[in-house]
Design a protein around this motif. Structure first.
Motif, PDB file in Angstrom:
ATOM      1  N   ARG A 124      -5.876   5.821  -0.741  1.00  0.00           N
ATOM      2  CA  ARG A 124      -6.515   4.508  -0.902  1.00  0.00           C
ATOM      3  C   ARG A 124      -5.926   3.647  -1.999  1.00  0.00           C
ATOM      4  O   ARG A 124      -6.664   2.979  -2.749  1.00  0.00           O
ATOM      5  CB  ARG A 124      -7.965   4.607  -1.099  1.00  0.00           C
ATOM      6  CG  ARG A 124      -8.750   5.509   0.145  1.00  0.00           C
ATOM      7  CD  ARG A 124     -10.152   5.473   0.062  1.00  0.00           C
ATOM      8  NE  ARG A 124     -10.867   4.077   0.277  1.00  0.00           N
ATOM      9  CZ  ARG A 124     -11.160   3.496   1.337  1.00  0.00           C
ATOM     10  NH1 ARG A 124     -10.743   4.272   2.355  1.00  0.00           N
ATOM     11  NH2 ARG A 124     -11.528   2.581   1.116  1.00  0.00           N
ATOM     12  N   THR A 157       0.624  -1.206  -0.060  1.00  0.00           N
ATOM     13  CA  THR A 157      -0.008  -0.036  -0.069  1.00  0.00           C
ATOM     14  C   THR A 157       0.653   1.141  -0.124  1.00  0.00           C
ATOM     15  O   THR A 157       2.069   1.208   0.235  1.00  0.00           O
ATOM     16  CB  THR A 157      -0.932  -0.023   1.219  1.00  0.00           C
ATOM     17  OG1 THR A 157      -1.755   1.299   1.111  1.00  0.00           O
ATOM     18  CG2 THR A 157      -0.088  -0.195   2.643  1.00  0.00           C
ATOM     19  N   SER A 201      -0.103   3.697   1.791  1.00  0.00           N
ATOM     20  CA  SER A 201      -0.527   4.506   3.069  1.00  0.00           C
ATOM     21  C   SER A 201       0.321   5.204   3.736  1.00  0.00           C
ATOM     22  O   SER A 201       0.429   6.122   4.413  1.00  0.00           O
ATOM     23  CB  SER A 201      -1.255   3.775   3.877  1.00  0.00           C
ATOM     24  OG  SER A 201      -2.550   3.093   3.261  1.00  0.00           O
ATOM     25  N   PRO A 242      -2.424   7.816   3.221  1.00  0.00           N
ATOM     26  CA  PRO A 242      -3.554   6.880   3.385  1.00  0.00           C
ATOM     27  C   PRO A 242      -4.794   7.241   2.373  1.00  0.00           C
ATOM     28  O   PRO A 242      -5.843   6.408   2.093  1.00  0.00           O
ATOM     29  CB  PRO A 242      -3.896   6.955   4.923  1.00  0.00           C
ATOM     30  CG  PRO A 242      -3.304   8.207   5.509  1.00  0.00           C
ATOM     31  CD  PRO A 242      -2.191   8.595   4.702  1.00  0.00           C
TER      32      PRO A 242
END
Length: 237
Positions: free
Chosen positions: A84, A74, A76, A81
């Motif tokens: 997404r 990810t 994030s 974050p």
């Protein structure tokens, strides 16, 4: 390795939260062997994998056995974050099932423009340069956090990696649980003890300090607040 009575497991081998440890080579090999022999599906969450401060980041477990191991990552921590944006590398045998399940996400699909921008950052090397720059910045912040606390009262725990820094102290746990005062940017999560099976009363406990959120101009005051709060907690212990 203990017997696994489940069709799948989720692991964070690069940096486990909240204890901050990494999965050792022997346990990595044992898990891969178990997955290959039994058909166990392993979901590898590359938690904080980009932010190892004392050496090169450890390699992904998925590289050892692509078929039983799915790899999740990810942006994030590396970007934001709110974007997404994440990815999942799955075994070829499960690709159709994952594609069929994707529509069920509905409006949770990330923006196509954001995905194209990230792809361009990766292809041009901009993403890698950004991660290296932030790794150096977060290492300096972590060093300042550790320098701000009294090593006779609180000692760093886990490996030198990740954005939260784990510190071990039985007294810190007991006094923090009684206190309503917390320095800005830190949170006490008693649920961590339930998830890890650690009893903060019977064993040394700890605190987790996040150091990525404060702006540069606010970081020094945040450290002062952390130091003052810990000193006050120990004085009352």
């Amino acid at each position: 390795m203990a017997e696994i009575d489940a069709p799948a497991v989720v692991i964070t081998p690069a940096h486990q939260y909240p204890l901050g440890v990494t999965l050792g080579p022997a346990r990595r090999a044992a898990l891969v062997r178990r997955a290959l022999e039994s058909g166990l599906l392993v979901l590898e969450d590359d938690y904080d994998g980009e932010f190892r401060f004392d050496r090169r980041p450890v390699g992904a477990l998925q590289a050892m056995a692509p078929e039983p191991v799915s790899y999740a990552g990810t942006t994030s921590k590396t970007l934001a974050p709110g974007l997404r944006l994440a990815w999942l590398v799955v075994p070829q045998r499960l690709l159709r099932e994952f594609r069929d399940a994707a529509p069920a996400l509905g409006e949770r699909h990330p923006s196509a423009i954001d995905q194209l921008v990230l792809a361009d950052l990766i292809e041009t090397g901009g993403y890698d340069r950004h991660v290296r720059r932030m790794r150096a910045s977060y290492r300096r912040r972590r060093d300042r956090v550790l320098a701000a606390v009294d090593p006779d009262l609180v000692r760093p725990g886990g490996i030198a990696a990740g954005l939260p820094s784990s510190c071990s102290s039985r007294r810190a746990v007991r006094t923090t649980r009684r206190s309503s005062e917390r320095p800005s940017g830190t949170r006490w999560r008693s649920g961590c003890w339930r998830r890890t099976g650690i009893d903060p009363v019977g064993r040394p406990g700890g605190i987790v300090v996040g150091f990525a959120a404060p702006a540069d101009h606010a970081f020094t005051p945040a450290l002062a607040a952390l130091r003052a709060t810990l000193s006050d907690l120990f004085d009352r212990a």
